[in-house]
Design a protein around this motif. Sequence first.
Motif, PDB file in Angstrom:
ATOM      1  N   VAL A  43       0.865  -1.180   0.000  1.00 14.17           N
ATOM      2  CA  VAL A  43       0.000   0.000   0.000  1.00 14.17           C
ATOM      3  C   VAL A  43       0.905   1.234   0.000  1.00 14.17           C
ATOM      4  O   VAL A  43       2.066   1.164   0.385  1.00 14.17           O
ATOM      5  N   ASN A  44       0.367   2.356  -0.439  1.00 17.36           N
ATOM      6  CA  ASN A  44       1.139   3.592  -0.447  1.00 17.36           C
ATOM      7  C   ASN A  44       1.597   3.953   0.956  1.00 17.36           C
ATOM      8  O   ASN A  44       0.859   3.784   1.921  1.00 17.36           O
ATOM      9  N   VAL A  45       2.798   4.472   1.061  1.00 14.58           N
ATOM     10  CA  VAL A  45       3.381   4.872   2.347  1.00 14.58           C
ATOM     11  C   VAL A  45       3.487   6.394   2.363  1.00 14.58           C
ATOM     12  O   VAL A  45       4.127   6.977   1.490  1.00 14.58           O
ATOM     13  N   TYR A  46       2.837   7.028   3.343  1.00 16.17           N
ATOM     14  CA  TYR A  46       2.792   8.484   3.409  1.00 16.17           C
ATOM     15  C   TYR A  46       3.480   9.081   4.627  1.00 16.17           C
ATOM     16  O   TYR A  46       3.596  10.296   4.724  1.00 16.17           O
ATOM     17  N   GLY A  47       3.932   8.259   5.557  1.00 15.99           N
ATOM     18  CA  GLY A  47       4.596   8.781   6.741  1.00 15.99           C
ATOM     19  C   GLY A  47       5.564   7.775   7.328  1.00 15.99           C
ATOM     20  O   GLY A  47       5.308   6.571   7.294  1.00 15.99           O
ATOM     21  N   LEU A  48       6.688   8.272   7.836  1.00 16.95           N
ATOM     22  CA  LEU A  48       7.714   7.422   8.456  1.00 16.95           C
ATOM     23  C   LEU A  48       8.278   8.131   9.679  1.00 16.95           C
ATOM     24  O   LEU A  48       8.421   9.356   9.677  1.00 16.95           O
ATOM     25  N   SER A  49       8.645   7.352  10.679  1.00 16.88           N
ATOM     26  CA  SER A  49       9.309   7.916  11.843  1.00 16.88           C
ATOM     27  C   SER A  49      10.090   6.829  12.568  1.00 16.88           C
ATOM     28  O   SER A  49       9.553   5.761  12.848  1.00 16.88           O
ATOM     29  N   PHE A  50      11.348   7.118  12.854  1.00 15.77           N
ATOM     30  CA  PHE A  50      12.144   6.233  13.710  1.00 15.77           C
ATOM     31  C   PHE A  50      11.833   6.581  15.161  1.00 15.77           C
ATOM     32  O   PHE A  50      11.612   7.755  15.494  1.00 15.77           O
ATOM     33  N   SER A  51      11.822   5.577  16.023  1.00 14.66           N
ATOM     34  CA  SER A  51      11.659   5.835  17.453  1.00 14.66           C
ATOM     35  C   SER A  51      12.904   6.569  17.953  1.00 14.66           C
ATOM     36  O   SER A  51      13.977   6.487  17.331  1.00 14.66           O
ATOM     37  N   PRO A  52      12.802   7.304  19.064  1.00 17.74           N
ATOM     38  CA  PRO A  52      13.963   8.041  19.581  1.00 17.74           C
ATOM     39  C   PRO A  52      15.190   7.158  19.827  1.00 17.74           C
ATOM     40  O   PRO A  52      16.320   7.604  19.636  1.00 17.74           O
ATOM     41  N   ARG A  56      12.866   1.072  16.435  1.00 12.51           N
ATOM     42  CA  ARG A  56      11.624   0.837  15.698  1.00 12.51           C
ATOM     43  C   ARG A  56      11.498   1.851  14.567  1.00 12.51           C
ATOM     44  O   ARG A  56      11.989   2.980  14.662  1.00 12.51           O
ATOM     45  N   LEU A  57      10.801   1.429  13.518  1.00 17.26           N
ATOM     46  CA  LEU A  57      10.428   2.320  12.434  1.00 17.26           C
ATOM     47  C   LEU A  57       8.923   2.216  12.259  1.00 17.26           C
ATOM     48  O   LEU A  57       8.390   1.112  12.087  1.00 17.26           O
ATOM     49  N   ALA A  58       8.229   3.345  12.353  1.00 22.44           N
ATOM     50  CA  ALA A  58       6.780   3.384  12.153  1.00 22.44           C
ATOM     51  C   ALA A  58       6.500   3.845  10.734  1.00 22.44           C
ATOM     52  O   ALA A  58       7.117   4.797  10.243  1.00 22.44           O
ATOM     53  N   CYS A  59       5.563   3.145  10.082  1.00 18.81           N
ATOM     54  CA  CYS A  59       5.184   3.457   8.707  1.00 18.81           C
ATOM     55  C   CYS A  59       3.692   3.755   8.664  1.00 18.81           C
ATOM     56  O   CYS A  59       2.879   2.912   9.050  1.00 18.81           O
ATOM     57  N   GLY A  60       3.330   4.942   8.195  1.00 16.22           N
ATOM     58  CA  GLY A  60       1.928   5.306   8.032  1.00 16.22           C
ATOM     59  C   GLY A  60       1.495   5.000   6.620  1.00 16.22           C
ATOM     60  O   GLY A  60       2.097   5.477   5.651  1.00 16.22           O
ATOM     61  N   CYS A  61       0.460   4.187   6.484  1.00 18.20           N
ATOM     62  CA  CYS A  61       0.033   3.673   5.187  1.00 18.20           C
ATOM     63  C   CYS A  61      -1.296   4.267   4.745  1.00 18.20           C
ATOM     64  O   CYS A  61      -2.078   4.767   5.547  1.00 18.20           O
ATOM     65  N   ALA A  62      -1.569   4.144   3.448  1.00 17.60           N
ATOM     66  CA  ALA A  62      -2.787   4.687   2.849  1.00 17.60           C
ATOM     67  C   ALA A  62      -4.048   4.029   3.384  1.00 17.60           C
ATOM     68  O   ALA A  62      -5.112   4.621   3.329  1.00 17.60           O
ATOM     69  N   ASN A  63      -3.958   2.839   3.912  1.00 19.65           N
ATOM     70  CA  ASN A  63      -5.140   2.140   4.425  1.00 19.65           C
ATOM     71  C   ASN A  63      -5.402   2.458   5.899  1.00 19.65           C
ATOM     72  O   ASN A  63      -6.058   1.692   6.584  1.00 19.65           O
ATOM     73  N   SER A  64      -4.885   3.588   6.369  1.00 23.62           N
ATOM     74  CA  SER A  64      -5.068   4.065   7.751  1.00 23.62           C
ATOM     75  C   SER A  64      -4.488   3.123   8.788  1.00 23.62           C
ATOM     76  O   SER A  64      -4.972   3.037   9.911  1.00 23.62           O
ATOM     77  N   VAL A  65      -3.433   2.423   8.420  1.00 20.55           N
ATOM     78  CA  VAL A  65      -2.745   1.502   9.320  1.00 20.55           C
ATOM     79  C   VAL A  65      -1.337   2.020   9.560  1.00 20.55           C
ATOM     80  O   VAL A  65      -0.688   2.536   8.649  1.00 20.55           O
ATOM     81  N   ILE A  66      -0.878   1.885  10.784  1.00 22.97           N
ATOM     82  CA  ILE A  66       0.513   2.187  11.112  1.00 22.97           C
ATOM     83  C   ILE A  66       1.200   0.868  11.404  1.00 22.97           C
ATOM     84  O   ILE A  66       0.740   0.089  12.243  1.00 22.97           O
ATOM     85  N   ARG A  67       2.271   0.607  10.698  1.00 25.71           N
ATOM     86  CA  ARG A  67       3.028  -0.631  10.912  1.00 25.71           C
ATOM     87  C   ARG A  67       4.335  -0.294  11.598  1.00 25.71           C
ATOM     88  O   ARG A  67       4.980   0.695  11.273  1.00 25.71           O
ATOM     89  N   LEU A  68       4.712  -1.135  12.560  1.00 28.09           N
ATOM     90  CA  LEU A  68       5.963  -0.963  13.286  1.00 28.09           C
ATOM     91  C   LEU A  68       6.928  -2.063  12.912  1.00 28.09           C
ATOM     92  O   LEU A  68       6.545  -3.234  12.858  1.00 28.09           O
ATOM     93  N   TYR A  69       8.176  -1.687  12.686  1.00 33.20           N
ATOM     94  CA  TYR A  69       9.218  -2.653  12.349  1.00 33.20           C
ATOM     95  C   TYR A  69      10.364  -2.522  13.327  1.00 33.20           C
ATOM     96  O   TYR A  69      10.741  -1.411  13.719  1.00 33.20           O
ATOM     97  N   ASP A  70      10.932  -3.656  13.700  1.00 36.74           N
ATOM     98  CA  ASP A  70      12.128  -3.719  14.526  1.00 36.74           C
ATOM     99  C   ASP A  70      13.317  -3.472  13.596  1.00 36.74           C
ATOM    100  O   ASP A  70      13.464  -4.170  12.591  1.00 36.74           O
ATOM    101  N   THR A  71      14.156  -2.493  13.909  1.00 34.38           N
ATOM    102  CA  THR A  71      15.252  -2.152  13.003  1.00 34.38           C
ATOM    103  C   THR A  71      16.417  -3.137  13.051  1.00 34.38           C
ATOM    104  O   THR A  71      17.314  -3.062  12.217  1.00 34.38           O
ATOM    105  N   ALA A  72      16.389  -4.072  13.984  1.00 36.91           N
ATOM    106  CA  ALA A  72      17.438  -5.104  14.019  1.00 36.91           C
ATOM    107  C   ALA A  72      17.107  -6.239  13.051  1.00 36.91           C
ATOM    108  O   ALA A  72      18.004  -6.822  12.443  1.00 36.91           O
ATOM    109  N   THR A  73      15.809  -6.544  12.900  1.00 39.49           N
ATOM    110  CA  THR A  73      15.402  -7.674  12.062  1.00 39.49           C
ATOM    111  C   THR A  73      14.560  -7.268  10.855  1.00 39.49           C
ATOM    112  O   THR A  73      14.333  -8.080   9.971  1.00 39.49           O
ATOM    113  N   TRP A  74      14.040  -6.034  10.871  1.00 35.25           N
ATOM    114  CA  TRP A  74      13.124  -5.525   9.841  1.00 35.25           C
ATOM    115  C   TRP A  74      11.849  -6.347   9.752  1.00 35.25           C
ATOM    116  O   TRP A  74      11.258  -6.489   8.707  1.00 35.25           O
ATOM    117  N   ARG A  75      11.422  -6.904  10.888  1.00 32.59           N
ATOM    118  CA  ARG A  75      10.139  -7.611  10.982  1.00 32.59           C
ATOM    119  C   ARG A  75       9.213  -6.858  11.890  1.00 32.59           C
ATOM    120  O   ARG A  75       9.581  -6.127  12.718  1.00 32.59           O
TER     121      ARG A  75
END
Length: 75
Positions: A43-52, A56-75
């Motif tokens: 889905v389209n990605v419109y927002g990104l933010s790394f945790s302090p 973690r990396l937060a991804c804001g998607c077009a389907n109104s979902v925010i996905r979180l990824y662990d930056t050590a494993t990218w899962r």
Amino acid sequence: TNGVYALAFSRDGRRLASGSTDGTVRVWDAATWAEVAVLRLAVNVYGLSFSPDGRRLACGCANSVIRLYDTATWR
């Protein structure tokens, strides 16, 4: 491979994440511009933010979902 709508640097400046309308997030090494990871969200990605703490990396998607990824494993 499509328009980039979101960019985020990690707090330490080592990583740059780019979010695109092709449904991917690409993570780059900011010193070498080597691609570190490709996250396929389908889905389209419109927002990104790394945790302090950079863990973690937060991804804001077009389907109104925010996905979180662990930056050590990218899962």
